[in-house]
Design an enzyme around this catalytic site. Structure first.
Site, PDB file in Angstrom:
ATOM      1  N   HIS A   1     -10.132   1.458   0.287  1.00 56.42           N
ATOM      2  CA  HIS A   1      -9.647   2.785   0.675  1.00 56.42           C
ATOM      3  C   HIS A   1     -10.780   3.797   0.749  1.00 56.42           C
ATOM      4  O   HIS A   1     -10.803   4.650   1.638  1.00 56.42           O
ATOM      5  CB  HIS A   1      -8.595   3.283  -0.330  1.00 56.42           C
ATOM      6  CG  HIS A   1      -7.188   2.927   0.032  1.00 56.42           C
ATOM      7  ND1 HIS A   1      -6.604   3.281   1.231  1.00 56.42           N
ATOM      8  CD2 HIS A   1      -6.238   2.255  -0.668  1.00 56.42           C
ATOM      9  CE1 HIS A   1      -5.354   2.842   1.267  1.00 56.42           C
ATOM     10  NE2 HIS A   1      -5.105   2.213   0.120  1.00 56.42           N
TER      11      HIS A   1
ATOM     12  N   HIS B   1      -8.775  -3.499  -3.360  1.00 56.08           N
ATOM     13  CA  HIS B   1      -7.885  -2.723  -2.483  1.00 56.08           C
ATOM     14  C   HIS B   1      -8.275  -1.241  -2.511  1.00 56.08           C
ATOM     15  O   HIS B   1      -8.365  -0.587  -1.461  1.00 56.08           O
ATOM     16  CB  HIS B   1      -6.435  -2.915  -2.963  1.00 56.08           C
ATOM     17  CG  HIS B   1      -5.411  -2.202  -2.132  1.00 56.08           C
ATOM     18  ND1 HIS B   1      -4.501  -2.873  -1.344  1.00 56.08           N
ATOM     19  CD2 HIS B   1      -5.142  -0.895  -1.959  1.00 56.08           C
ATOM     20  CE1 HIS B   1      -3.713  -1.998  -0.742  1.00 56.08           C
ATOM     21  NE2 HIS B   1      -4.094  -0.783  -1.099  1.00 56.08           N
ATOM     22  N   GLU B   2      -8.532  -0.699  -3.715  1.00 62.40           N
ATOM     23  CA  GLU B   2      -8.860   0.721  -3.820  1.00 62.40           C
ATOM     24  C   GLU B   2     -10.279   1.019  -3.336  1.00 62.40           C
ATOM     25  O   GLU B   2     -10.532   2.066  -2.728  1.00 62.40           O
ATOM     26  CB  GLU B   2      -8.678   1.201  -5.264  1.00 62.40           C
ATOM     27  CG  GLU B   2      -7.257   1.046  -5.803  1.00 62.40           C
ATOM     28  CD  GLU B   2      -6.192   1.597  -4.867  1.00 62.40           C
ATOM     29  OE1 GLU B   2      -6.426   2.658  -4.249  1.00 62.40           O
ATOM     30  OE2 GLU B   2      -5.134   0.964  -4.740  1.00 62.40           O
TER      31      GLU B   2
ATOM     32  N   CYS C   1       0.857  -1.187   0.000  1.00 64.54           N
ATOM     33  CA  CYS C   1       0.000   0.000   0.000  1.00 64.54           C
ATOM     34  C   CYS C   1       0.892   1.235   0.000  1.00 64.54           C
ATOM     35  O   CYS C   1       1.839   1.321   0.807  1.00 64.54           O
ATOM     36  CB  CYS C   1      -0.923   0.015   1.220  1.00 64.54           C
ATOM     37  SG  CYS C   1      -2.027   1.453   1.261  1.00 64.54           S
TER      38      CYS C   1
END
Length: 497
Positions: free
Chosen positions: A466, A462-463, A420
């Site tokens: 976020h 993953h994004e 990350c």
């Protein structure tokens, strides 16, 4: 419209010619000096500026580079060229002090910051117009530095032990074209990291007030050692201003990267609305930016990092490299908040600006690190609290997502190492589904569901996490911890399936 023998119609000239003269005045150049810098004949430059000769696209590009206009001359050429083709253009309106209630008006505010590897030198030029009823006899300027803007305690200690001094600054000021008249100055506030100065419209032997209706250029410069100056420069708009421009001039060997954020008293940080231009000039890299009619109280902040900095000490940690490139690091509260969704299509322009900032950040990061598995950046990671992310798979087209949510998973899951940008010193094994269904919004406001698989699914998930305040460490199996990046052996290679 074309007159006889190719002579331009007087109405065609104006946006580009006026802008060319403006920027020549900003840089304090004669027509001959500009022609020499551009590699053109002085007579041709004069004819273009007077409107007797049409500029070419190549001429506009050379003028843009020579005058470091931050894209303003390219834009004015497009408007000029569009007017010739019959497209509407904006009118050229001279500054009218009366429209600002008789206040002092800044017709142009230009800053050039030059770094030699050890010392910063700021040269500030402003064209002031007095629209009031009384003469102006002095002008207040501010000098503020902060070596560690994200660590106030460390900054306070630095300036307590080593304050910024007048001797270090070496402040000098002038009035009129070509630094014709030195200006006296007096200190108004003198603090360890902050100074306020009155520039007096007077010299050693005379006074030259700025009378109502008059305009003049003022120029001042000072130097600051890099142990006192952080990697940022901010312009605050305190008076009505017609044009604002900034030029950053760095040694090319430092491999600089530059980005910018705009903020105001009522709005959160957003990326600059116009791009920062870059030009390679010998052993220097020059970054320039400009905007028209900035609102009063707006603040424009440029930040930079040096990928090629060679220090005597140990190499910076990967997380520090990412911090220098404008990536928010673990512990920043923005990483734990659910990002604010876009109201599309109403906020399409804002969405495009955020994507442009994400793409610029991705380019900076890609120059600093090789990503064999692909990469992604979410808006909170660049300090923007909006629900947008971009993903660049190792193969295939880039992906842009607004307001995304994972609504379904399918197939098997697997466990692979992830990194990350917001804590790049470690890598951790994360279990994720090999197929995800993501609902997101298009710029025109339509809801859409897209299916992603395998490595792309991992990147997208993953994004999306976020944007909901979730980090990959939250997804790791209980009892497992990330490993230091030095122990990781998968850098530069793809995930295996």
């Amino acid at each position: 419209m074309v007159g006889d023998a190719g002579t331009p119609d007087p109405g065609d000239v104006n946006v580009f010619a006026v802008e060319l003269k403006r920027w020549r005045d900003v840089r304090g150049l004669s027509r001959a000096a500009l022609a020499k810098r551009m590699g053109y004949n002085r007579s041709y430059v004069s004819k273009v500026e007077s409107g007797a000769e049409r500029p070419s696209k190549e001429f506009a590009a050379h003028a843009e580079t020579a005058l470091r206009a931050g894209g303003a001359l390219r834009k004015s050429f497009r408007e000029y060229d569009g007017a010739r083709a019959g497209r509407p253009r904006r009118p050229v309106v001279p500054p009218d002090p009366a429209e600002h209630g008789g206040s002092l008006v800044v017709d142009h505010d230009d800053a050039t910051l030059r770094y030699d590897g050890h010392t910063y030198r700021l040269t500030q030029r402003r064209r002031l117009v007095n629209g009031g009823a009384e003469p102006v006899t002095r002008y207040l300027i501010r000098i503020s530095v902060d070596r560690y803007p994200r660590d106030p305690e460390r900054s306070n200690q630095l300036y307590s032990e080593s304050p910024l001094t007048w001797d270090e600054l070496g402040l000098r000021a002038w009035h009129g074209n070509g630094r014709a008249e030195p200006m006296e100055w007096t200190a108004h506030h003198d603090r360890a990291a902050f100074k306020e100065v009155w520039l007096q419209f007077s010299g050693e032997h005379e006074r030259f007030p700025l009378y109502p209706g008059e305009a003049t250029w003022i120029e001042y410069e000072y130097t600051v050692r890099d142990e006192h100056w952080g990697n940022w420069f901010q312009r605050a708009v305190r008076l009505p201003t017609r044009r604002l421009s900034v030029c950053l001039d760095f040694p090319a060997e430092l491999a600089p990267v530059v980005w910018g954020l705009e903020t105001s008293m009522t709005a959160e940080d957003v990326p600059f609305r116009t791009a920062i231009a870059r030009a390679d000039q010998g052993d220097r890299q020059v970054f320039s930016w400009s905007c028209a009619d900035p609102p009063v109280h707006a603040r424009y902040r440029l930040e930079w990092g040096f990928r090629g900095r060679a220090d005597d000490g140990p190499a910076p940690a990967p997380s520090e490299v990412m911090r220098s490139l404008g990536i928010a690091q673990d512990g920043d509260p923005i990483l734990r908040r659910t990002a604010r969704p876009f109201d599309l299509p109403a906020e399409a322009a804002d969405a495009r600006r955020v994507v442009a900032a994400l793409e610029a950040a991705a380019e900076r990061v890609a120059q600093a690190h090789t990503f064999g598995k692909g990469m992604g950046i979410a808006a909170p990671q660049i300090g923007v609290d909006r629900a947008a992310a971009i993903i660049q798979p190792p193969d295939g087209e880039p992906i842009t997502l607004f307001n995304p949510s994972v609504i379904e998973t399918d197939g098997e899951s697997d466990e692979q190492y992830e990194g990350c940008l917001s804590f790049f010193d470690v890598r951790g094994r994360v279990p994720r589904a090999q197929e995800i269904h993501v609902e997101h919004t298009t710029l025109d406001g339509r809801k859409k569901i897209t299916v992603y698989r395998r490595g792309v699914a991992r990147l997208v998930a993953h994004e999306v996490d976020h944007l909901h305040g979730v980090l990959y460490t939250d997804r790791m199996r209980s009892g497992t911890e990330p490993i230091p990046v030095e122990q990781y052996r998968g850098t530069g290679s793809a995930w295996q399936y």
